[in-house]
Design an enzyme around this catalytic site. Sequence first.
Site, PDB file in Angstrom:
ATOM      1  N   TYR A  53      -5.669   1.373 -18.406  1.00 24.58           N
ATOM      2  CA  TYR A  53      -6.457   1.808 -17.253  1.00 24.58           C
ATOM      3  C   TYR A  53      -7.895   1.308 -17.357  1.00 24.58           C
ATOM      4  CZ  TYR A  53      -2.879   5.217 -15.775  1.00 24.58           C
ATOM      5  OH  TYR A  53      -1.738   5.825 -15.340  1.00 24.58           O
ATOM      6  N   GLY A  88      -3.286   9.076  -1.077  1.00 16.25           N
ATOM      7  CA  GLY A  88      -4.194   9.588  -0.053  1.00 16.25           C
ATOM      8  C   GLY A  88      -3.567   9.770   1.310  1.00 16.25           C
ATOM      9  N   SER A  97       0.643  10.297  -8.248  1.00 12.50           N
ATOM     10  CA  SER A  97       0.482  10.027  -6.814  1.00 12.50           C
ATOM     11  C   SER A  97       0.980  11.203  -5.977  1.00 12.50           C
ATOM     12  CB  SER A  97       1.219   8.740  -6.415  1.00 12.50           C
ATOM     13  OG  SER A  97       0.803   8.291  -5.137  1.00 12.50           O
ATOM     14  N   PRO A  98       0.523  12.425  -6.269  1.00 11.84           N
ATOM     15  CA  PRO A  98       0.994  13.593  -5.524  1.00 11.84           C
ATOM     16  C   PRO A  98       0.566  13.601  -4.066  1.00 11.84           C
ATOM     17  CG  PRO A  98      -0.855  14.201  -6.906  1.00 11.84           C
ATOM     18  CD  PRO A  98      -0.478  12.794  -7.293  1.00 11.84           C
ATOM     19  N   LEU A  99      -0.459  12.823  -3.736  1.00 13.41           N
ATOM     20  CA  LEU A  99      -0.915  12.723  -2.348  1.00 13.41           C
ATOM     21  C   LEU A  99      -0.507  11.388  -1.725  1.00 13.41           C
ATOM     22  CD1 LEU A  99      -4.496  14.260  -2.696  1.00 13.41           C
ATOM     23  CD2 LEU A  99      -2.339  15.412  -2.152  1.00 13.41           C
ATOM     24  N   ALA A 100       0.420  10.696  -2.381  1.00 14.36           N
ATOM     25  CA  ALA A 100       0.928   9.412  -1.872  1.00 14.36           C
ATOM     26  C   ALA A 100      -0.223   8.458  -1.561  1.00 14.36           C
ATOM     27  CB  ALA A 100       1.814   9.629  -0.647  1.00 14.36           C
TER      28      ALA A 100
END
Length: 314
Positions: free
Chosen positions: A41, A203, A198-201
Site C-alpha cells: 500500500y 463510495g 470496499s464496504p461502500l463499493a
Amino acid sequence: MSRICLGTMNFGWQLGEADSHAILDRAVGDGINFVDTADMYGARDYEGTSETYIGSWFATSGRRDEVVLATKVYQPMGDGPNDRGLSARRIVAACEASLRRLGTDRIDLYQMHHVDRATPWEEIWQAMDLLVAQGKVLYVGSSNFAGWHLVAAQAVADRRRSLGLVSEQCKYSLLTRHVELEVAPAAQALGIGLLPWSPLAQGVLSGALRKHRDGAAGRTTSHAAARVLEHRQALEPYEDFCAELGLHPARVALAWLLSRPGVTAPIVGPRTPDQLDLAVEALETRLDDDALARLDELFPPVGNGGPGPEAWAW
C-alpha cells in the site's frame, strides 16, 4: 478490538504523512483501534509507504500497544522472483521488512493478500508457524480467498495442529453479495471472522448518485461515475430510503454489514478525519427487520439468497 477497522490504502497514494497521522489520531481517539495495511500500500518503487507512515505514527504517538495491527503479504515488492507470492522464503523476508517499516516487534494479524496457487499449503504454514513461534506474528488471516481455499488452508493447519486462519478479508457490500454463497458459510463453519473491504463499493453507496447529480468533486464523480450510473435503478430508491430513515447512505451501508452473520469489522478507508464520523455512527445504528427487508429488495442476494447450493438448486 473495534468493530470498525481503519483501512490505510490511501496512505502514501492519496495522503501524505501528516494527514495519515491525523486520521490515525482521530480513529484511535474515536475508539477505532483496529488498523489494516499491506506491504504494497502506498508503495512507490516498492517502498511500503503506508506501513512506513504507520510506523512513524507509532514512534511519535507511543500508541502501538493500543492498536490491533494487521498487514498483508503476497503482492510484488521488488522485481525479483522471490519478491512476490507466498513461498516460505518470501513470507519470512516480507514479514521482517514489514516489521522494520512499522517499527514494531510484532504483527497482530498477518494476512495472505491473495491465494498462491503455486505454493503448497504445507510450505505456507511452515513459514507462518515459524513466525508465530518467534512471536513476530500473533494470528494469521487470508484475503480474497474462495470458500474452498479457506477449507483447504484450514485442513492443512489442522494436520499441523496450528490455529490456522482467524479471519478472511473479502469484498462485501450491498452491491457485492456473492460471498454469501460460499465464503461466508465456510468462514462461519470454520470459526473465521469476515473483514469486508470496499464496504461502500468505492463510495457508490455513500450518496454517490446525489453527488453525481450535483457535480460534486471527488472520487465518486471521477473514478466511479460509470458504476453510479450502472446501478442508478437501485441507488435512487436507496438514497430516498436513507433519507426517509434520516440516515446518511454510508451509515446505512455500514450498519447493514455490521448486521450480517459472521462479519467482524468492515474496513473503511477515509481520506479525511471527518469521514470517520459516519463509521462511528454506524456502530450506533440498528436497522429493524422492515429496513433490512427493504434493503434486500433494493439489492437482492445472489440467486435465491443464502448459502449454496440452496441459493441456486434444491
